[in-house]
Design a protein around this motif. Sequence first.
Motif, PDB file in Angstrom:
ATOM      1  N   VAL A   1      12.721 -30.099  29.684  1.00  0.00           N
ATOM      2  CA  VAL A   1      13.446 -31.092  30.476  1.00  0.00           C
ATOM      3  C   VAL A   1      14.579 -31.695  29.651  1.00  0.00           C
ATOM      4  N   GLY A   2      15.765 -31.722  30.236  1.00  0.00           N
ATOM      5  CA  GLY A   2      16.906 -32.400  29.634  1.00  0.00           C
ATOM      6  C   GLY A   2      17.179 -33.695  30.376  1.00  0.00           C
ATOM      7  N   MET A   3      17.336 -34.799  29.650  1.00  0.00           N
ATOM      8  CA  MET A   3      17.571 -36.115  30.243  1.00  0.00           C
ATOM      9  C   MET A   3      18.998 -36.563  29.928  1.00  0.00           C
TER      10      MET A   3
ATOM     11  N   PRO B   1      22.990 -43.448  40.714  1.00  0.00           N
ATOM     12  CA  PRO B   1      21.763 -43.298  39.911  1.00  0.00           C
ATOM     13  C   PRO B   1      22.031 -43.710  38.465  1.00  0.00           C
ATOM     14  N   TYR B   2      20.995 -44.136  37.778  1.00  0.00           N
ATOM     15  CA  TYR B   2      21.183 -44.507  36.374  1.00  0.00           C
ATOM     16  C   TYR B   2      20.841 -43.364  35.424  1.00  0.00           C
ATOM     17  N   GLY B   3      20.221 -42.313  35.945  1.00  0.00           N
ATOM     18  CA  GLY B   3      19.860 -41.201  35.078  1.00  0.00           C
ATOM     19  C   GLY B   3      19.749 -39.896  35.836  1.00  0.00           C
ATOM     20  N   MET B   4      19.913 -38.802  35.111  1.00  0.00           N
ATOM     21  CA  MET B   4      19.772 -37.466  35.679  1.00  0.00           C
ATOM     22  C   MET B   4      18.864 -36.651  34.768  1.00  0.00           C
ATOM     23  N   SER B   5      18.028 -35.836  35.362  1.00  0.00           N
ATOM     24  CA  SER B   5      17.169 -34.954  34.572  1.00  0.00           C
ATOM     25  C   SER B   5      17.266 -33.539  35.120  1.00  0.00           C
ATOM     26  N   VAL B   6      17.126 -32.578  34.230  1.00  0.00           N
ATOM     27  CA  VAL B   6      17.168 -31.168  34.605  1.00  0.00           C
ATOM     28  C   VAL B   6      15.883 -30.511  34.123  1.00  0.00           C
ATOM     29  N   ASP B   7      15.122 -29.958  35.060  1.00  0.00           N
ATOM     30  CA  ASP B   7      13.896 -29.234  34.730  1.00  0.00           C
ATOM     31  C   ASP B   7      14.193 -27.741  34.711  1.00  0.00           C
ATOM     32  N   ALA B   8      13.951 -27.114  33.582  1.00  0.00           N
ATOM     33  CA  ALA B   8      14.097 -25.661  33.463  1.00  0.00           C
ATOM     34  C   ALA B   8      12.707 -25.068  33.270  1.00  0.00           C
TER      35      ALA B   8
ATOM     36  N   LEU C   1      12.504 -19.113  35.542  1.00  0.00           N
ATOM     37  CA  LEU C   1      12.133 -19.015  36.952  1.00  0.00           C
ATOM     38  C   LEU C   1      13.073 -19.810  37.847  1.00  0.00           C
ATOM     39  N   TRP C   2      13.370 -21.050  37.458  1.00  0.00           N
ATOM     40  CA  TRP C   2      14.294 -21.866  38.247  1.00  0.00           C
ATOM     41  C   TRP C   2      14.752 -23.066  37.440  1.00  0.00           C
ATOM     42  N   VAL C   3      15.811 -23.688  37.943  1.00  0.00           N
ATOM     43  CA  VAL C   3      16.363 -24.910  37.355  1.00  0.00           C
ATOM     44  C   VAL C   3      16.517 -25.928  38.474  1.00  0.00           C
ATOM     45  N   LYS C   4      16.101 -27.147  38.208  1.00  0.00           N
ATOM     46  CA  LYS C   4      16.163 -28.195  39.227  1.00  0.00           C
ATOM     47  C   LYS C   4      16.769 -29.465  38.641  1.00  0.00           C
ATOM     48  N   THR C   5      17.722 -30.044  39.365  1.00  0.00           N
ATOM     49  CA  THR C   5      18.347 -31.304  38.969  1.00  0.00           C
ATOM     50  C   THR C   5      17.810 -32.432  39.836  1.00  0.00           C
ATOM     51  N   SER C   6      17.447 -33.538  39.220  1.00  0.00           N
ATOM     52  CA  SER C   6      16.962 -34.700  39.967  1.00  0.00           C
ATOM     53  C   SER C   6      17.553 -35.966  39.358  1.00  0.00           C
ATOM     54  N   TYR C   7      17.438 -37.080  40.106  1.00  0.00           N
ATOM     55  CA  TYR C   7      18.082 -38.329  39.702  1.00  0.00           C
ATOM     56  C   TYR C   7      17.099 -39.485  39.745  1.00  0.00           C
ATOM     57  N   SER C   8      17.362 -40.478  38.919  1.00  0.00           N
ATOM     58  CA  SER C   8      16.590 -41.721  38.908  1.00  0.00           C
ATOM     59  C   SER C   8      17.489 -42.829  39.437  1.00  0.00           C
ATOM     60  N   THR C   9      17.069 -43.437  40.545  1.00  0.00           N
ATOM     61  CA  THR C   9      17.915 -44.434  41.199  1.00  0.00           C
ATOM     62  C   THR C   9      17.435 -45.848  40.956  1.00  0.00           C
TER      63      THR C   9
END
Length: 346
Positions: free
Chosen positions: A294-296, A320-327, A337-345
Motif C-alpha cells: 500500500v502506498g499512502m 479528500p485529505y489522503g489517497m491510498s493505492v493498493d497493489a 493482480l490489480w491496483v486500486k485507488t481510494s480516498y480518505s475524506t
Amino acid sequence: MAILVRLLRITLVTILCIVVFAALFEFLYAIPRYHANGGVGNPYSPPLFYALLWGVVFRAPGYLFNGTVPLLFVLAVAEWKATKGWLWYLAIWLIAGLLATGFSITDSFKLAATLLAAAAISYLYWILAGKSARSWPHIWRMREPNAGRKLLNYAAYVVLAYLGYQLSGYLYYGGKLLWVTVVSEPGPGTPPFKAQYKREVTASQKVAMVDFPDPASCLRKAETDELTVDRLKEMDWDSIDNDEEANVCMFRLLGSYGDVSYATDWFKAQGFDVPNAFSSARPYIGSDGTQRVVGMYSIRKKGPKFPTKGFVRRAFKSIPYGMSVDATWSKDGKQLLWVKTSYSTL
C-alpha cells in the motif's frame, strides 16, 4: 452586467440543486433499507439523517465535479431559449439524475429515489431560476448604458465560451466511452490489465486502456525507450486525469517488474509513503493468500497527485485529505493482480 449576474445566479442555483439532489437521493434510497433493518426498533441501525450527511459529504462532490459543467451548459441553453415551463426542467433533471445514479432500472428503490429526488430538485430550480428565464433583458435595457456594463457583458460571453470549451471535453470523453463500448473494445494491453477481483472492465477503464496501452505510454518522455528498473519509476503524472487512468498506468508499470519486491521503491519514487506492515518486505497477506503493498499519499500536505492542471478540477480533488493505492499480487508475489485507488475524506 445583466448576463454575468444571471449566469452567476444560474451557477449558484445549479450547485445548490446538485447538493440537495445528492442529499435527498441518499435519504430516499435509505428509507426502505432503514425499515428493512428494523428502523427505530433496531439500536444498531444508524439514524436516517446520516443518509443526508453522506449525500452532502460523499456524493455531492462527485456529482458537482462530473455534472456541474454539462448541466450549466444545458441550463444556459434553456435560459437563452426562454424556457419557463417546469416540465422542461423536470426532463433535464430527470435525465441528469438517471445519468448520475447509473440508470438503475433493476433496483426499483434506487430508481424511485432518483425520480423523486429529480422531480423535487427540478421544481426547486424552476422556482429559483427557471421560471424567470430571459425576464431580465427588458429590465436591463431601461438602464443607462455605460462602458462598465459593456465590459462585464464581454466577461459574461467569456464565461459562456469557457463553459462551451469544458462541455466539448465532456463530449469528447463521452464519444470515447461510446466507442470502446459499442464500436471497438480494446485489448488488455501490456502487461494485460485486470480489474479488481476479476470483475468486468468498465467503459472508463477501457478508455484508459486505449490511452495507455503499455508501460512506455505511461512514462515521461526520455531519449531512451529502454524500460529499466529506474526508468519504470518515471511515471508521467501530468498525463493522468482520473482514477481509471492512474490505476491502469500504475498497473502497467508495477506489473512490468518481476515481483512484489520492487513495489516499495516504486511507490516512494512517486512520492508515496509505504507503511512497514504493507511494504514489499512485509506485504499484507489477505485471507486468500494474496500479497498487498500500500502506498499512502497526503493530499492535505502535498495537494492532489492528479490532475496536475486545472484549478477547478484540482480543487475538487483536494476535498479528500489522503489517497491510498493498493497493489495486490498473487500468492507467490510474482504476478500483479490489480491496483486500486481510494480516498480518505473524513
